[in-house]
Motif scaffolding. Sequence first.
Motif, short mmCIF file in Angstrom:
data_model
loop_
_atom_site.label_atom_id
_atom_site.label_comp_id
_atom_site.label_asym_id
_atom_site.label_seq_id
_atom_site.Cartn_x
_atom_site.Cartn_y
_atom_site.Cartn_z
N VAL A 75 -2.65 1.78 -4.50
CA VAL A 75 -2.28 3.20 -4.51
C VAL A 75 -3.51 4.03 -4.15
O VAL A 75 -4.60 3.83 -4.70
N THR A 114 3.37 4.40 3.54
CA THR A 114 3.70 3.14 2.87
C THR A 114 3.48 1.99 3.84
O THR A 114 3.68 2.14 5.05
N CYS A 163 0.77 -3.33 -5.74
CA CYS A 163 0.69 -2.35 -4.66
C CYS A 163 -0.56 -1.51 -4.84
O CYS A 163 -0.83 -0.99 -5.94
N TYR A 208 0.86 -1.20 0.00
CA TYR A 208 0.00 0.00 0.00
C TYR A 208 0.88 1.24 0.00
O TYR A 208 1.93 1.28 0.68
N LYS A 212 0.29 5.72 -0.23
CA LYS A 212 -0.59 6.87 -0.33
C LYS A 212 0.21 8.06 -0.84
O LYS A 212 1.23 8.42 -0.25
N LYS A 268 -3.40 8.20 -13.83
CA LYS A 268 -3.08 6.85 -13.36
C LYS A 268 -2.08 6.18 -14.28
O LYS A 268 -1.09 5.57 -13.83
#
Length: 317
Positions: free
Chosen positions: A179, A164, A177, A112, A114, A129
Amino acid sequence: MYFDRYDYLGNSFEQTYRCYPTSFIDKPQLEGGDKIIMPPSALDRLASLHIEYPMLFELRNAATKRSSHCGVLEFIAEEGMVYMPYWMMQNLLLQEGDIVQIKNVTLPKGSYVKLQPHTKDFLDISNPKAILETTLRNYSCLTTGDSIMVPYNNKKYYIDIVETKPTSAISIIETDCEVDFAPPLDYKEPERSQPSGLSNKAQGQVEDAPAEPVADEQKYNPFSGSARRLDGKPSTYAPNVPNLEKCSQPEAAGSKSSTTSTSQSSASRKTSGKLVFGSNAGHATKEAQRVPTKEEPPKKEDPKFEAFTGKKYSLKG
């Protein structure tokens, strides 16, 4: 100054170098990633160690105690020197020729991250994206607190790494991952528009003012229309319409007086010493007051009908 000494700490690599931006060796394309260029001696030492691939390193500025992480692209730098993207030097608060400590590390694969753009212009890109996915292919790892640079259409967009998982520094090589995006730093929520005719003070006074009572609806009054003539000329006749409320009051008074008179007559009957029942009370009283002058002869009663009392007849005649 040339550093020809390595710190041998087991199977780890740790060395200090002077740092310079990648533009010094005519490789500006490295600005869109996190790869650095190290000297050949570093490769010799790393090859003799049992380290995991791909090679990941921790960069540390001892003067400011700031750290970041990166990968390596080539080992062609001059000895004692290392070249890195300029945005990494800004994160570590390094100037050209400053000392940086480099140590090999092993980072877990990220699950993950951000991100938070610096400006809302990044959201105006037709497909942010896809641009971000293409740019992150040039990155080996991400560190919480860093600001990465995304070049697109001759413009640089800076994005902060807010969070993270599972750790504060993760590897993004061959991993799925998730996002997430935070609102841009310069984003402001739209303010609620107030009525143009009222100021804040006047609006508060209007809200605090007590509500006025609603006027009673006009009652229906029949035959209150205006008169009209058949020839279309205005009529001078004004009908006098009686008020129903006033008209109903005399009726109520009359009914009350009739009720009282009836009760008085019934009271007088009770004082005469006779019992009166039902609706024949008035008839019985009149018969009692009537005095007969002559005896009336008894009336003959009509014979009652009796069945089968007729005469008999025979068929012979």
